[in-house]
Write a protein that holds these residues in place. Structure first.
Motif, PDB file in Angstrom:
ATOM      1  N   ILE A 275       0.884  -1.141   0.039  1.00 39.63           N
ATOM      2  CA  ILE A 275      -0.045   0.186   0.070  1.00 39.63           C
ATOM      3  C   ILE A 275       0.811   1.123   0.007  1.00 39.63           C
ATOM      4  N   GLY A 276       2.004   1.221   0.782  1.00 41.20           N
ATOM      5  CA  GLY A 276       2.925   2.312   0.733  1.00 41.20           C
ATOM      6  C   GLY A 276       3.446   2.767  -0.442  1.00 41.20           C
TER       7      GLY A 276
ATOM      8  N   ASP B  47       2.541   6.135  -1.578  1.00 42.92           N
ATOM      9  CA  ASP B  47       3.047   7.240  -0.798  1.00 42.92           C
ATOM     10  C   ASP B  47       4.064   8.187  -1.734  1.00 42.92           C
ATOM     11  N   PHE B  48       4.886   7.467  -2.436  1.00 36.50           N
ATOM     12  CA  PHE B  48       5.821   8.280  -3.296  1.00 36.50           C
ATOM     13  C   PHE B  48       5.824   7.961  -4.689  1.00 36.50           C
ATOM     14  N   GLN B  49       5.832   6.384  -4.836  1.00 35.16           N
ATOM     15  CA  GLN B  49       5.852   5.898  -6.266  1.00 35.16           C
ATOM     16  C   GLN B  49       5.184   6.559  -7.336  1.00 35.16           C
TER      17      GLN B  49
ATOM     18  N   LEU C  41       3.685   9.361  -7.283  1.00 38.75           N
ATOM     19  CA  LEU C  41       3.405  10.987  -7.207  1.00 38.75           C
ATOM     20  C   LEU C  41       4.015  11.480  -8.380  1.00 38.75           C
TER      21      LEU C  41
ATOM     22  N   TYR D  25      11.634   4.548  -0.549  1.00 40.97           N
ATOM     23  CA  TYR D  25      10.866   4.204  -1.779  1.00 40.97           C
ATOM     24  C   TYR D  25       9.512   3.615  -1.756  1.00 40.97           C
ATOM     25  N   MET D  26       9.534   2.584  -0.516  1.00 37.53           N
ATOM     26  CA  MET D  26       8.101   1.865  -0.437  1.00 37.53           C
ATOM     27  C   MET D  26       7.282   2.365   0.513  1.00 37.53           C
ATOM     28  N   GLY D  27       7.541   3.716   1.062  1.00 38.59           N
ATOM     29  CA  GLY D  27       6.502   4.205   1.605  1.00 38.59           C
ATOM     30  C   GLY D  27       6.366   3.602   3.263  1.00 38.59           C
ATOM     31  N   LYS D  28       5.128   4.219   3.888  1.00 42.34           N
ATOM     32  CA  LYS D  28       4.680   3.933   5.075  1.00 42.34           C
ATOM     33  C   LYS D  28       4.762   2.684   5.560  1.00 42.34           C
ATOM     34  N   ASP D  29       4.204   1.575   5.004  1.00 39.64           N
ATOM     35  CA  ASP D  29       4.149   0.463   5.690  1.00 39.64           C
ATOM     36  C   ASP D  29       5.495  -0.263   5.523  1.00 39.64           C
ATOM     37  N   SER D  30       6.432   0.291   4.903  1.00 48.00           N
ATOM     38  CA  SER D  30       7.953  -0.197   4.722  1.00 48.00           C
ATOM     39  C   SER D  30       8.888   0.094   5.924  1.00 48.00           C
TER      40      SER D  30
ATOM     41  N   VAL E  84       7.911  17.187  -6.743  1.00 50.56           N
ATOM     42  CA  VAL E  84       6.306  16.665  -6.730  1.00 50.56           C
ATOM     43  C   VAL E  84       5.585  17.765  -5.832  1.00 50.56           C
TER      44      VAL E  84
ATOM     45  N   LEU F 164      11.048  16.043  -3.896  1.00 52.50           N
ATOM     46  CA  LEU F 164      10.746  14.611  -3.442  1.00 52.50           C
ATOM     47  C   LEU F 164      11.158  14.523  -2.003  1.00 52.50           C
TER      48      LEU F 164
ATOM     49  N   VAL G  55       5.633  13.923   4.820  1.00 52.27           N
ATOM     50  CA  VAL G  55       4.863  12.756   4.794  1.00 52.27           C
ATOM     51  C   VAL G  55       5.317  11.948   6.113  1.00 52.27           C
TER      52      VAL G  55
END
Lengths: 273, 273
Positions: free
Chosen positions: A151-152, A155-157, A159, B125-130, B161, B166, B173
């Protein structure tokens, strides 16, 4: 291993299945815990039961590092077992590494020279000079995160940068790097429809696709949108195969799950070869 | 270690120096190669000579993984040596990890539980849940890449962005994530003027700043733009200290280089405490 070698294995086995060896001691059959090296024993039995059904194995390094020195030893024994007994199988160190130039070279040495994997996954955030050291190794492959299956990823990928999503920018830019022919990409199966646009950017590259099964992706959709004329896909399944049973029959149960996927893949390959 | 504990050590030692333990067997003094564990011997002598001048040590995992099982063992011995002999020193596993949720938990266990580091570096890069699985560990710190010190930082990190770069989006975030108070950030010293804007986004967070010395950054500029009222800086030097000499006097030479930096830091701290 060369890309052509991988493609010929896919043809021969009628499979583009990659099996993720993510060994969690809380999930493996209890009887293995009495063995001297439960992690390696588990992997060995899975490999013995499934090697004719898949073309790649992908240990995720996190599951080995979590057990410290014992874990790293089990990883080493697993890759050695694969290289000695199944040299035609493509091996992926799912490590998601990335650092500045000379440090990335050390990671590349760790996975390509010391452990002798065919490929390693890397993260793109630090840019060109963090990835090119991996690309410099001949007949080795660097599998860069583009669009991940979690799901993350949103967040950035996804955008918008330069009028397109960041992951597309990553794909575009990476094509300009030295030895970019050694690149493959991670693209999550949970967004199969995105694969059509990704194929416009990297028509010829292999895509490593996690997220079929446990994470909700659909094999037929991935093939519809992602397959190219040399297949161009490695579809990974980890938990769905290796934890099909937590009893003494775990390896047989894993082989059944792998065979289900292999048979579906054979149907899809009819359209390709 | 709590953040307050780290701050009190900085006050006591008049130093916010972090020493990078990036051990390359091609660069260390030749006489150490005859020892049973040259990597650990090198680290031990460096630590013995410099521990009163710095508040943190940061082994980069790439340099250990490159030597396989022997390397991982040297990493384990190094962190154990630090935890046993210098429990007031903040330890950083510079690993730049990141994966989907349950897999990130395994990495967190590897570095926080098995090896007992105080902190680990992660990629965004993989966001919040990472990243959140790392943040869940009490009194442990997760140091996320924001703006790195290599040339590749300009490939993606500085792309625009949502009307900002970024890396600023990453900072913004990340503040909304659960347990974000356990976050610190990597910000390269080669762009010291960027620190002023970064401080507007994360005024209270600790920043780990590589790139002073070997990579061209300037200590005074970093302090001018990056220091906050509890210091908020850990400045890393690796090669500039540990490879000050490759003769038998290497540890003494390293201590001299570390002392140079510590004395400059003491001057900067006059403005802070």
């Amino acid at each position: 291993m060369t890309t052509n070698h991988l493609i010929s294995e896919i043809k021969k086995k009628q499979s583009f299945l990659c099996i993720g060896l993510d060994v969690d001691l809380d999930k493996i059959p209890q009887h293995l815990l009495q063995k001297e090296d439960p992690i390696f024993e588990f992997n060995k039995e899975i490999i013995d039961a499934t090697h004719h059904l898949c073309v790649a194995y992908k240990p995720n390094t996190a599951f080995y590092e979590a057990y410290g020195l014992k874990g790293w030893r089990a990883l080493e024994k697993t890759i050695n077992y694969l290289n000695e007994n199944h040299p035609n199988i493509f091996t992926i160190a799912d490590a998601k590494r990335g650092d500045i130039g000379n440090t990335s070279t050390m990671y590349a040495k760790a996975f390509f020279e010391d452990l002798q994997f065919d490929s390693v996954t890397v993260a793109p955030y630090m840019g060109k000079d963090s990835v090119e050291p991996f690309l410099a190794f001949e007949d080795k492959h660097t599998i860069m995160l583009a669009l991940t299956s979690n799901i993350g990823a949103f967040d950035f990928q996804t955008l918008s940068v330069n009028n397109q999503e960041l992951y597309k920018e990553v794909l575009e830019v990476s094509k300009t790097w030295t030895n970019s022919e050694n690149l493959m990409y991670v693209v999550g199966a949970t967004k199969a429809e995105f694969l059509a646009e990704i194929r416009q950017i990297v028509p010829d590259s292999f895509l490593l696709v996690p997220g079929v099964g446990a994470q909700g992706g659909n094999l037929q959709d991935v093939c519809k949108y992602g397959m190219n004329d040399t297949v161009g896909l490695l579809i990974n399944s980890s938990r769905g195969i290796i934890y099909a049973s937590n009893k003494e029959d775990f390896a047989t149960a894993a082989a059944h799950k792998a065979q289900d996927l292999q048979q579906q893949m054979a149907v899809e390959l009819n359209d390709c070869f």
